[in-house]
Design a protein around this motif. Structure first.
Motif, mmCIF file in Angstrom:
data_model
loop_
_atom_site.group_PDB
_atom_site.id
_atom_site.type_symbol
_atom_site.label_atom_id
_atom_site.label_comp_id
_atom_site.label_asym_id
_atom_site.label_seq_id
_atom_site.Cartn_x
_atom_site.Cartn_y
_atom_site.Cartn_z
ATOM 1 N N ARG A 239 -10.974 -1.958 -0.709
ATOM 2 C CA ARG A 239 -11.859 -2.757 -1.304
ATOM 3 C C ARG A 239 -11.114 -3.520 -2.276
ATOM 4 O O ARG A 239 -10.998 -4.743 -2.424
ATOM 5 N N GLN A 240 -10.209 -2.697 -3.054
ATOM 6 C CA GLN A 240 -9.697 -3.476 -4.382
ATOM 7 C C GLN A 240 -8.388 -4.183 -3.747
ATOM 8 O O GLN A 240 -8.076 -5.394 -4.229
ATOM 9 N N VAL A 241 -7.574 -3.936 -2.748
ATOM 10 C CA VAL A 241 -6.625 -4.800 -2.109
ATOM 11 C C VAL A 241 -7.222 -5.566 -0.943
ATOM 12 O O VAL A 241 -6.368 -6.353 -0.521
ATOM 13 N N GLY A 242 -8.435 -5.551 -0.536
ATOM 14 C CA GLY A 242 -8.887 -6.392 0.407
ATOM 15 C C GLY A 242 -8.308 -6.166 1.948
ATOM 16 O O GLY A 242 -8.090 -7.159 2.713
ATOM 17 N N MET A 243 -8.463 -4.970 2.166
ATOM 18 C CA MET A 243 -7.912 -4.421 3.301
ATOM 19 C C MET A 243 -9.001 -3.668 3.983
ATOM 20 O O MET A 243 -9.789 -2.872 3.443
ATOM 21 N N ALA A 244 -8.934 -3.404 5.325
ATOM 22 C CA ALA A 244 -9.461 -2.276 6.240
ATOM 23 C C ALA A 244 -9.155 -0.789 5.524
ATOM 24 O O ALA A 244 -7.752 -0.641 5.469
ATOM 25 N N PRO A 245 -10.229 -0.065 5.446
ATOM 26 C CA PRO A 245 -9.648 1.530 4.927
ATOM 27 C C PRO A 245 -8.524 2.330 5.898
ATOM 28 O O PRO A 245 -7.686 2.745 5.466
ATOM 29 N N SER A 246 -8.824 1.739 7.169
ATOM 30 C CA SER A 246 -7.634 2.334 8.136
ATOM 31 C C SER A 246 -6.309 1.773 7.878
ATOM 32 O O SER A 246 -5.146 2.636 8.035
ATOM 33 N N ALA A 247 -6.330 0.654 7.564
ATOM 34 C CA ALA A 247 -4.793 0.048 7.268
ATOM 35 C C ALA A 247 -4.404 0.524 5.977
ATOM 36 O O ALA A 247 -2.930 0.666 5.741
ATOM 37 N N VAL A 248 -5.204 0.755 5.156
ATOM 38 C CA VAL A 248 -4.713 1.385 3.687
ATOM 39 C C VAL A 248 -4.208 2.738 3.809
ATOM 40 O O VAL A 248 -3.055 3.031 3.334
ATOM 41 N N LEU A 249 -5.088 3.571 4.624
ATOM 42 C CA LEU A 249 -4.594 4.916 4.751
ATOM 43 C C LEU A 249 -3.445 4.939 5.402
ATOM 44 O O LEU A 249 -2.346 6.013 5.290
ATOM 45 N N GLU A 250 -2.861 4.141 6.417
ATOM 46 C CA GLU A 250 -1.704 4.036 7.281
ATOM 47 C C GLU A 250 -0.756 3.705 6.125
ATOM 48 O O GLU A 250 0.493 4.212 6.234
ATOM 49 N N ARG A 251 -1.005 2.949 5.544
ATOM 50 C CA ARG A 251 0.025 2.347 4.366
ATOM 51 C C ARG A 251 0.549 3.426 3.465
ATOM 52 O O ARG A 251 1.367 3.695 3.059
ATOM 53 N N ILE A 252 -0.677 4.272 2.896
ATOM 54 C CA ILE A 252 -0.341 5.643 2.049
ATOM 55 C C ILE A 252 0.468 6.390 2.916
ATOM 56 O O ILE A 252 1.378 6.893 2.354
ATOM 57 N N ARG A 253 0.247 6.639 4.294
ATOM 58 C CA ARG A 253 0.619 7.685 4.930
ATOM 59 C C ARG A 253 2.321 7.253 5.022
ATOM 60 O O ARG A 253 3.191 8.136 4.671
ATOM 61 N N LYS A 254 2.440 6.005 5.184
ATOM 62 C CA LYS A 254 4.051 5.688 5.375
ATOM 63 C C LYS A 254 4.785 5.842 3.972
ATOM 64 O O LYS A 254 5.804 6.170 3.948
ATOM 65 N N LEU A 255 3.843 5.430 3.124
ATOM 66 C CA LEU A 255 4.605 5.705 1.585
ATOM 67 C C LEU A 255 5.096 7.134 1.187
ATOM 68 O O LEU A 255 5.926 7.327 0.715
ATOM 69 N N GLU A 256 4.209 7.992 1.682
ATOM 70 C CA GLU A 256 4.348 9.404 1.719
ATOM 71 C C GLU A 256 5.582 9.911 2.416
ATOM 72 O O GLU A 256 6.383 10.364 2.127
ATOM 73 N N GLU A 257 5.636 9.662 3.731
ATOM 74 C CA GLU A 257 6.705 9.834 4.628
ATOM 75 C C GLU A 257 8.133 9.237 4.159
ATOM 76 O O GLU A 257 9.106 9.991 4.302
ATOM 77 N N ARG A 258 8.086 8.209 3.337
ATOM 78 C CA ARG A 258 9.398 7.611 3.090
ATOM 79 C C ARG A 258 9.485 8.271 1.555
ATOM 80 O O ARG A 258 10.630 7.816 0.827
ATOM 81 N N GLY A 259 8.692 9.039 1.062
ATOM 82 C CA GLY A 259 9.300 9.739 -0.074
ATOM 83 C C GLY A 259 8.851 8.783 -1.419
ATOM 84 O O GLY A 259 9.357 9.198 -2.458
ATOM 85 N N ILE A 260 8.071 7.871 -1.209
ATOM 86 C CA ILE A 260 8.064 6.716 -2.479
ATOM 87 C C ILE A 260 6.882 7.531 -3.267
ATOM 88 O O ILE A 260 6.760 7.622 -4.268
ATOM 89 N N ILE A 261 5.668 7.930 -2.422
ATOM 90 C CA ILE A 261 4.791 8.976 -3.057
ATOM 91 C C ILE A 261 5.207 10.409 -2.607
ATOM 92 O O ILE A 261 5.283 10.807 -1.523
ATOM 93 N N GLU A 262 5.510 11.108 -3.797
ATOM 94 C CA GLU A 262 6.114 12.564 -3.707
ATOM 95 C C GLU A 262 4.901 13.607 -3.682
ATOM 96 O O GLU A 262 5.327 14.729 -3.234
ATOM 97 N N GLY A 263 3.672 13.435 -4.124
ATOM 98 C CA GLY A 263 2.733 14.135 -4.118
ATOM 99 C C GLY A 263 1.597 13.707 -4.861
ATOM 100 O O GLY A 263 1.633 12.736 -5.660
ATOM 101 N N TYR A 264 0.671 14.754 -5.112
ATOM 102 C CA TYR A 264 -0.539 14.529 -6.013
ATOM 103 C C TYR A 264 -0.713 15.794 -6.601
ATOM 104 O O TYR A 264 -0.738 16.960 -6.421
ATOM 105 N N GLU A 265 -1.015 15.677 -8.127
ATOM 106 C CA GLU A 265 -1.196 16.842 -8.777
ATOM 107 C C GLU A 265 -2.290 16.485 -9.988
ATOM 108 O O GLU A 265 -2.368 15.303 -10.446
ATOM 109 N N VAL A 266 -2.761 17.498 -10.373
ATOM 110 C CA VAL A 266 -3.791 17.454 -11.459
ATOM 111 C C VAL A 266 -2.927 17.716 -12.851
ATOM 112 O O VAL A 266 -2.051 18.623 -12.910
ATOM 113 N N ARG A 267 -3.196 16.987 -13.927
ATOM 114 C CA ARG A 267 -2.547 17.099 -15.112
ATOM 115 C C ARG A 267 -3.438 17.835 -16.070
ATOM 116 O O ARG A 267 -4.523 17.726 -16.248
#
Length: 154
Positions: A26-54
């Motif tokens: 909603r915030q970027v103005g795209m379909a959820p499936s397209a955003v999910l695919e972008r996030i998956r690609k960012l993870e695969e490329r190592g741009i997003i390394e992971g998620y953690e609780v502080r």
């Protein structure tokens, strides 16, 4: 490398990694499936390394933070970083330029624990010549966030 939409997604995820995918879309103005695919690609490329609780270290009795400069012999450098990283309480190990080989960040309960770890753990590692310790009195800023700037134009 990545475009403005990827940067928007990264900004959003850095602020709140647990944000629902539909809200990111909603915030970027795209379909959820397209955003999910972008996030998956960012993870695969190592741009997003992971998620953690502080977690707040004080709630776990880790009230003292220190930075330790470790002078290392050349012979010890091959495996020394891994041995430093394995010490209980060590959060970061950085190889640095200069006379010291490594900068280590550690969190412990207090000075007694710090002294014991320096004596029993750090100095027991083959290749450690000496250590110099800086105890943190207060922390003004501490973050793992990356400043995200739009990619330079052509």
């Amino acid at each position: 490398m990545f475009d403005d939409i990827d940067l928007q997604i990264l900004h959003i995820l850095q602020e709140k990694a647990r944000i629902p995918n539909a809200e990111v879309a909603r915030q970027v103005g795209m379909a959820p499936s397209a955003v999910l695919e972008r996030i998956r690609k960012l993870e695969e490329r190592g741009i997003i390394e992971g998620y953690e609780v502080r977690l707040n270290p004080r709630h776990f009795g880790q009230k003292l933070t220190a930075f330790i400069l470790v002078e290392a012999s050349r012979a010890g450098n091959g495996r020394l970083a891994g041995e430093l990283a394995a010490i209980t309480g060590v959060q970061e190990v950085h190889q640095v330029a200069g006379e010291d080989g490594y900068l280590v960040k550690i969190r412990v309960a207090g000075t007694e624990d710090l002294g014991r770890i320096l004596r029993d753990d750090f100095m027991a590692i083959q290749g450690v010549i000496s250590t110099r310790t800086q105890v943190v009195l207060s922390t003004i800023k501490e973050t793992r966030r990356i400043d995200l700037e739009p990619p330079p134009g052509p």
